[in-house]
Design a protein around this motif. Structure first.
Motif, mmCIF file in Angstrom:
data_model
loop_
_atom_site.group_PDB
_atom_site.id
_atom_site.type_symbol
_atom_site.label_atom_id
_atom_site.label_comp_id
_atom_site.label_asym_id
_atom_site.label_seq_id
_atom_site.Cartn_x
_atom_site.Cartn_y
_atom_site.Cartn_z
ATOM 1 N N PHE A 1 -2.438 9.162 6.750
ATOM 2 C CA PHE A 1 -1.960 7.982 7.479
ATOM 3 C C PHE A 1 -3.006 7.469 8.472
ATOM 4 O O PHE A 1 -3.001 6.288 8.815
ATOM 5 C CB PHE A 1 -0.621 8.272 8.173
ATOM 6 N N ASP A 2 -3.893 8.362 8.947
ATOM 7 C CA ASP A 2 -4.989 7.922 9.816
ATOM 8 C C ASP A 2 -5.956 7.048 9.033
ATOM 9 O O ASP A 2 -6.453 6.044 9.534
ATOM 10 C CB ASP A 2 -5.779 9.133 10.341
ATOM 11 N N VAL A 3 -6.204 7.453 7.793
ATOM 12 C CA VAL A 3 -7.173 6.719 6.971
ATOM 13 C C VAL A 3 -6.571 5.403 6.480
ATOM 14 O O VAL A 3 -7.244 4.391 6.395
ATOM 15 C CB VAL A 3 -7.631 7.592 5.773
ATOM 16 N N MET A 4 -5.269 5.431 6.154
ATOM 17 C CA MET A 4 -4.662 4.270 5.506
ATOM 18 C C MET A 4 -3.299 3.926 6.113
ATOM 19 O O MET A 4 -2.401 4.760 6.144
ATOM 20 C CB MET A 4 -4.492 4.593 4.004
ATOM 21 N N PRO A 5 -3.123 2.697 6.576
ATOM 22 C CA PRO A 5 -1.791 2.313 7.097
ATOM 23 C C PRO A 5 -0.845 1.955 5.938
ATOM 24 O O PRO A 5 -0.674 0.789 5.609
ATOM 25 C CB PRO A 5 -2.103 1.081 7.953
ATOM 26 N N PHE A 6 -0.255 2.965 5.325
ATOM 27 C CA PHE A 6 0.636 2.713 4.184
ATOM 28 C C PHE A 6 1.828 1.858 4.607
ATOM 29 O O PHE A 6 2.423 2.103 5.656
ATOM 30 C CB PHE A 6 1.153 4.036 3.601
ATOM 31 N N THR A 7 2.171 0.887 3.778
ATOM 32 C CA THR A 7 3.357 0.082 4.067
ATOM 33 C C THR A 7 4.613 0.751 3.505
ATOM 34 O O THR A 7 5.713 0.530 3.993
ATOM 35 C CB THR A 7 3.245 -1.327 3.450
ATOM 36 N N HIS A 8 4.420 1.550 2.433
ATOM 37 C CA HIS A 8 5.560 2.175 1.753
ATOM 38 C C HIS A 8 5.230 3.607 1.319
ATOM 39 O O HIS A 8 4.067 3.906 1.037
ATOM 40 C CB HIS A 8 5.932 1.399 0.480
ATOM 41 N N SER B 1 0.879 -1.167 0.000
ATOM 42 C CA SER B 1 0.000 0.000 0.000
ATOM 43 C C SER B 1 0.917 1.218 0.000
ATOM 44 O O SER B 1 1.600 1.498 0.980
ATOM 45 C CB SER B 1 -0.883 -0.024 1.247
ATOM 46 N N VAL B 2 0.964 1.895 -1.145
ATOM 47 C CA VAL B 2 2.016 2.898 -1.348
ATOM 48 C C VAL B 2 1.452 4.312 -1.473
ATOM 49 O O VAL B 2 0.548 4.560 -2.284
ATOM 50 C CB VAL B 2 2.824 2.585 -2.636
ATOM 51 N N LEU B 3 2.003 5.216 -0.700
ATOM 52 C CA LEU B 3 1.715 6.634 -0.902
ATOM 53 C C LEU B 3 2.763 7.156 -1.880
ATOM 54 O O LEU B 3 3.960 7.094 -1.585
ATOM 55 C CB LEU B 3 1.805 7.400 0.427
ATOM 56 N N VAL B 4 2.332 7.603 -3.056
ATOM 57 C CA VAL B 4 3.282 8.125 -4.043
ATOM 58 C C VAL B 4 3.193 9.650 -4.034
ATOM 59 O O VAL B 4 2.175 10.220 -4.442
ATOM 60 C CB VAL B 4 2.986 7.587 -5.461
ATOM 61 N N THR B 5 4.236 10.314 -3.568
ATOM 62 C CA THR B 5 4.221 11.777 -3.628
ATOM 63 C C THR B 5 4.744 12.206 -5.003
ATOM 64 O O THR B 5 5.588 11.533 -5.589
ATOM 65 C CB THR B 5 5.086 12.414 -2.521
ATOM 66 N N GLY B 6 4.178 13.297 -5.518
ATOM 67 C CA GLY B 6 4.554 13.727 -6.872
ATOM 68 C C GLY B 6 3.925 12.836 -7.925
ATOM 69 O O GLY B 6 4.468 12.655 -9.019
#
Ligand code: NAD
Ligand code: UGA
Length: 352
Positions: A89-96, A20-25
């Motif tokens: 991050f509250d909504v989603m526990p990103f792994t990466h 589960s990835v948060l991609v910035t940019g």
């Protein structure tokens, strides 16, 4: 609540043990390609981007539209907005986290130095603070730059080459990012992998980069400037095709625990001659016997460590990659051009 639902839907993996990835940019050049590739693999992806106007924002909106088609949602917001990041991050526990948001470009730093400090230093620290507080703590892969090698000309560059002579404020902020990453890893144990990208090109690319506006100007019959290094040799770059960079980013995310170039160096004149041949137009060349302020003379990567650690092996040569870019350019801007068919010029070898 609708917003939270979109965030969750977008970032929930569709395959077992998916990331589960948060991609910035994510509305940027590299970010949009990586987001799509991860989504296609079944990973969950949420984008973050402030859609700044450093270059034509309509191109960022078009990338966003493409991502939305593939159910990748981009939250519009800034790296410096701590409450927003914490909410994600509250909504989603990103792994990466794949951190690609930055003020890129070498020359613009002379016009707008603060934007580099704000995005590449303050924004990065802000993101790291949120990652530090998150539970679980995400592993972070982020984009540094070949520009950290600065005025060093002892190519090919390896991870242990000196990086204490930045030639631009952009390079200085990327170098600062590397030191900051080290600190957060050292104190808080956050897994941080910095990748030094080398001049990335390809479809959906950045209009501020040379290969992009060379194509535009050659097609319009306008003259192009070709800069030379101090020693009168042509400046050379280790141009890396976008698909190879995407593979490198995903490999680093998968191993999450290093320099990413294509492993060759090409004179800028070579870039132009391939474009001329593909477009079937002679460029009006204006050779400037002077380096551009802020430019580094040569870049060339030794990619053996990235290969050892996560199997990074670039496969697209400059002719093949530029052909794909030019085809995309013509279709995106609705330009009639016959991209020349035929055998690729073998550009695997280096030019010294
Ligand atoms: P890009 O400008 O297309 O993408 C960066 C995106 O980040 C943009 O869409 C921008 O709107 C966004 N952004 C900038 N500041 C932000 C902020 N404060 N908050 C939220 N969003 C913000 O650039 P790119 O070519 O895709 O580069 C991606 C990363 O790779 C950058 O870190 C860049 O420095 C690095 N890099 C790129 C290259 C290259 O040749 N393209 C080479 C070396 C390193
Ligand atoms: C690129 C990106 O713009 C940076 O964001 C990135 O960090 C950097 O790669 C990197 O590898 O770290 P650069 O290689 O300078 O920076 O990319 P371009 O601006 O596209 O320039 C490519 C080459 O063309 C350079 O050698 C430059 O001197 C040359 N050039 C550029 C010209 O000869 N004429 C021009 O008009 C513009």
């Amino acid at each position: 609540a609708a917003w939270e639902k979109q965030v969750r839907h977008s970032s929930t993996p569709r395959r077992p043990n998916g990331l589960s990835v948060l991609v910035t940019g994510a509305a940027g050049f590299v970010g949009s390609h990586c987001s799509l590739a991860l989504k296609k693999r079944g990973d969950g992806v949420l984008g973050l981007d402030n859609f700044n106007t450093y270059y034509d924002p309509s191109l960022k909106r078009a990338r966003q539209k493409l991502l939305l088609k593939h159910q990748v949602f981009i939250v519009e917001g800034d790296l410096n907005d701590a409450p927003l990041l914490a909410k994600l991050f509250d909504v989603m526990p990103f792994t990466h986290i794949l951190h690609l948001a930055a003020q890129a470009g070498v020359r613009y730093a002379m016009q707008n130095p603060q934007s580099y400090v704000s995005s590449n230093i303050a924004g990065f620290v802000n993101l790291l603070e949120v990652a530090k507080a998150a539970n679980p703590q995400p592993a972070i892969v982020w984009a540094s730059s070949s520009s950290v090698y600065g005025l060093n000309t002892e190519v090919p560059f390896s991870e242990n080459h000196r990086t204490d002579q930045p030639a631009s404020l952009y390079a200085a902020t990327k170098k600062a990012g590397e030191e900051i990453a080290h600190t957060y890893n050292h104190i808080y144990g956050i897994s941080l992998t910095g990748l030094r990208f080398f001049t990335v090109y390809g479809p959906w690319g950045r209009p501020d980069m040379a290969y992009f506006f060379f194509t535009k100007d050659i097609l319009q019959g306008k003259p192009i400037d070709i800069y030379q290094a101090q020693d009168e040799k042509q400046v050379a770059r280790d141009f890396t095709y976008i698909d190879d960079v995407v593979k490198g980013c995903i490999g680093a995310l998968d191993t999450a625990e290093k320099s990413t170039g294509s492993g060759g160096k090409k004179k800028v004149g070579k870039l132009v001659s391939i474009l001329e041949s593909l477009l079937n137009i002679k460029a009006k060349k204006h050779v400037i016997k002077m380096p551009r302020n802020g430019d580094v003379p040569y870049t060339h990567a030794n990619v053996s460590l990235a290969y050892r650690d996560f199997g990074y092996k670039p496969t697209t040569d400059l002719s093949t990659g530029l052909r794909k870019f030019v085809k995309w350019y013509a279709s995106y801007y609705g330009i009639q051009t016959k991209v020349k068919k035929g055998k690729e010029v073998n550009s695997e070898h280096n030019e010294d």
